[in-house]
Design an enzyme around this catalytic site. Structure first.
Site, mmCIF file in Angstrom:
data_model
loop_
_atom_site.group_PDB
_atom_site.id
_atom_site.type_symbol
_atom_site.label_atom_id
_atom_site.label_comp_id
_atom_site.label_asym_id
_atom_site.label_seq_id
_atom_site.Cartn_x
_atom_site.Cartn_y
_atom_site.Cartn_z
ATOM 1 N N GLY A 1 -50.701 45.697 49.149
ATOM 2 C CA GLY A 1 -49.809 45.795 47.991
ATOM 3 C C GLY A 1 -48.737 46.850 48.248
ATOM 4 N N ALA B 1 -48.459 50.007 47.497
ATOM 5 C CA ALA B 1 -48.899 51.319 47.987
ATOM 6 C C ALA B 1 -49.265 51.252 49.472
ATOM 7 C CB ALA B 1 -50.081 51.820 47.163
ATOM 8 N N GLY C 1 -41.588 46.011 35.493
ATOM 9 C CA GLY C 1 -40.576 46.723 36.252
ATOM 10 C C GLY C 1 -41.125 47.985 36.866
ATOM 11 N N HIS D 1 -54.491 45.226 28.922
ATOM 12 C CA HIS D 1 -53.134 44.844 28.527
ATOM 13 C C HIS D 1 -53.236 44.086 27.210
ATOM 14 C CE1 HIS D 1 -49.074 43.322 28.555
ATOM 15 N NE2 HIS D 1 -48.810 44.115 29.577
ATOM 16 N N ARG E 1 -50.001 51.391 24.968
ATOM 17 C CA ARG E 1 -50.746 50.168 25.232
ATOM 18 C C ARG E 1 -52.147 50.161 24.628
ATOM 19 N NH1 ARG E 1 -49.821 48.171 31.281
ATOM 20 N NH2 ARG E 1 -47.741 47.671 30.551
ATOM 21 N N HIS F 1 -56.592 45.089 32.765
ATOM 22 C CA HIS F 1 -55.311 45.045 33.480
ATOM 23 C C HIS F 1 -55.223 46.063 34.607
ATOM 24 C CE1 HIS F 1 -51.052 44.307 33.954
ATOM 25 N NE2 HIS F 1 -50.735 45.558 33.638
ATOM 26 N N ARG G 1 -52.262 54.848 31.073
ATOM 27 C CA ARG G 1 -51.079 54.779 31.932
ATOM 28 C C ARG G 1 -49.840 54.348 31.149
ATOM 29 N NH1 ARG G 1 -48.792 50.444 35.018
ATOM 30 N NH2 ARG G 1 -50.339 49.163 33.979
HETATM 31 C C1 SIN Z 1 -46.104 44.440 31.965
HETATM 32 O O1 SIN Z 1 -45.116 43.879 32.428
HETATM 33 O O2 SIN Z 1 -46.387 44.431 30.776
HETATM 34 C C2 SIN Z 1 -47.012 45.167 32.899
HETATM 35 C C3 SIN Z 1 -46.362 46.377 33.379
HETATM 36 C C4 SIN Z 1 -47.399 47.392 33.739
HETATM 37 O O3 SIN Z 1 -48.586 47.103 33.708
HETATM 38 O O4 SIN Z 1 -47.014 48.526 34.004
#
Ligand code: SIN
Length: 516
Positions: free
Chosen positions: A14, A16, A49, A229, A275, A336, A371
């Site tokens: 990925g 990283a 993003g 998420h 979130r 997520h 996060r």
């Molecule tokens: C999203 O597009 O909602 C995910 C972005 C993220 O997890 O930082």
């Protein structure tokens, strides 16, 4: 498989891992080993993003403040400072390497997501940032003369001798494990979403790095913080596809199944609250209505605009019969992002000499207890560069240790796929029901009892990828559930209905290392 032993071995492809490879290759010979053949990491699926403060010092201060606030006091300030200060340089570098961010007028388009105090999220291809960044980095990696990429090979375990990580065991053909020595190893294996019944993560996210590091005795931290998420597609027969938070940044409204907008009842920031707040609000609405979803309504935006801004989302929803321009989309939360992981310092070094970790599998402390949206790709490039450099320096200064054996001759176990499928279904259900968005001592105890039935998996030596992944999933699930039981309080995305306040000692981190 690999002709010469690498000085730096990177596991995972990925953002990283790729960024770490490019940096390490400035100083060392690098091999990057990836269990998949294509570009299928968690990073590649990112939509929203990359958050970055490209402007003034004040802009960076604001990014830092938002990150700390979302992290609920548990972030490590030092790593957050590094993230926001080094981020702009790493993003400019991506642009030099060919990454194309979406533009608006003469500048970059900037998206908005939950808990950001300003528009600072760079996007690409509308909702395709992950694909844009991984393909940019992969091109650079593939063109690099000192990097060898090995696709389709599964790393089973770390090779540890005399208290130092000296390489890895990879699964060879015929189920035998072969030693691949390296002077330094970087784990960049990504997330753990496959531990849960509902996840936005691709099938590769089986927590392999966390499981390997635990078996090797490295220190793990903050595993109770799994970010859910709020909005993943919830349509029977469709995948749990991510519906980017950027949709709410562009005005999408969350509604009950009866059409009532409800977020104002939970937080003054409504749809753009952090979130964890939005995920719990949705969960409560689902519990009180008895429905298995709520609705995400973006119908106030015109069809053509939606197609341009969210092409992947519009196409995917259309495939399942939803025209997002006219119909509110059924959504529900899904696992997520793993905030915790293998504890590292600000150079990616773990508690095990010779072992480095970066990206979602690592815990730099940058995300605290929750996060901030779109900070993870930035973490990948900032700490990827730092980790690659530190691993290369370590490799140069310490050199190789020849492993005492090249092959693991232990007999390997095999289970039939049907049995694995049953185990996976049970583990994922136990985690979703007991270690989900809202936990309690009772639900966690029930999950741990259920998971214990599969402890025998950890004793087995598997010679195939499926076996190793099931073993890793069960181990990581158990570690998450235990950490969640140990944190007797609620903070960020760890919410305990039996301890709804943060409680005493809330600022301590929950750490774990294998003790035998
Ligand atoms: C999203 O597009 O909602 C995910 C972005 C993220 O997890 O930082």
């Amino acid at each position: 498989m690999v002709e010469v032993s690498p000085e730096v071995l990177i596991v995972g492809g990925g953002v990283a891992g790729l960024r770490a490879a490019l940096e390490a290759a400035r100083f060392s010979r690098v091999v990057l080993i990836n269990k998949e053949r294509g570009n299928k990491s968690n990073s590649a699926y990112a939509q929203g993003g990359i958050a970055v403060a490209l402007g003034s010092r004040e802009d960076r201060q604001a990014h830092m403040a938002d990150t700390l606030l979302a992290g609920r006091g548990l972030c490590r300030r030092k790593t957050v400072r590094i993230l926001v200060d080094e981020g702009p340089r790493r993003v400019r570098e991506l642009i030099r390497w060919g990454a194309e961010f979406d533009r608006s007028g003469r500048g970059f388009a900037r998206a908005h997501e939950g808990a950001h105090s300003r528009r600072r999220i760079l996007r690409a291809r509308g909702d395709g940032i992950g694909a844009e960044l991984t393909s940019t980095l992969l091109r650079a990696v593939q063109a690099h003369p000192r990097i060898t990429v090995v696709h389709g090979r599964f790393t089973a375990d770390l090779l540890v001798e005399r208290g130092r990580c000296v390489g890895v065991w990879v699964l060879g053909r015929g189920g035998r494990r072969r030693a691949l020595p390296a002077a330094a190893v970087v784990l960049a294996t990504g997330g753990i979403g496959q531990v849960y019944l509902r996840t936005t993560n691709p099938p590769v996210a089986t927590g392999d790095g966390i499981a390997m590091a635990y078996r090797a005795g490295a220190l793990l931290e903050d595993l109770e913080f799994v970010q859910f998420h709020p909005t993943a597609l919830a349509v029977a027969g469709a995948p749990t596809f991510l519906l980017s938070e950027a949709m709410r940044g562009e005005g999408a409204v969350l509604r009950t199944v009866k059409g009532e907008a409800f977020m104002a009842r939970y937080d003054r920031r409504r749809e753009l609250a952090p979130r964890d707040v939005v995920a719990r609000a949705i969960w409560e609405e689902m519990m009180s209505s008895g429905a298995d979803h709520v609705l995400l309504d973006v119908t106030a935006r015109p069809r053509l605009w939606l197609r341009e801004r969210f092409p992947l989302i519009a196409r995917t929803c259309a495939r399942y019969g939803i025209d997002i321009a006219t119909t509110p989309i059924p959504v529900a939360p899904a696992a997520h992002f793993m905030i915790g992981g293998i504890k590292t310092d600000e150079f990616g070094a773990t508690s095990l000499p010779g072992l480095y970790a970066v990206g979602e599998t690592a815990c730099t402390g940058v995300h605290g207890a929750n996060r901030l949206a779109s900070n993870s790709l930035l973490e990948g490039v900032v700490f990827g560069a730092r980790t690659g450099r530190a691993a290369a320096r370590y490799a140069r200064s310490q050199g190789f240790i020849k492993p005492s054996s090249q092959r693991d001759d232990r007999a390997t176990s095999r289970q039939d796929q049907g049995q694995f499928d049953d185990i996976l279904a049970n583990v994922r259900r136990l985690m979703w029901e007991g270690v989900g968005i809202i936990r309690s001592a009772t639900s966690l105890g029930r999950a741990l009892d259920g998971l214990r039935r599969y402890d025998w998996l950890c004793e087995a030596v598997y010679g195939d990828r499926e076996g190793m992944e099931v073993q890793n999933i069960q181990l990581v699930a158990t570690l998450i559930a235990r950490a969640a039981l140990r944190r007797r309080g609620s903070l960020g995305c760890h919410f305990r209905s039996d301890f709804p306040v943060k409680g005493r000692g809330w600022s301590r981190h929950v750490g774990v290392a294998r003790s035998d």
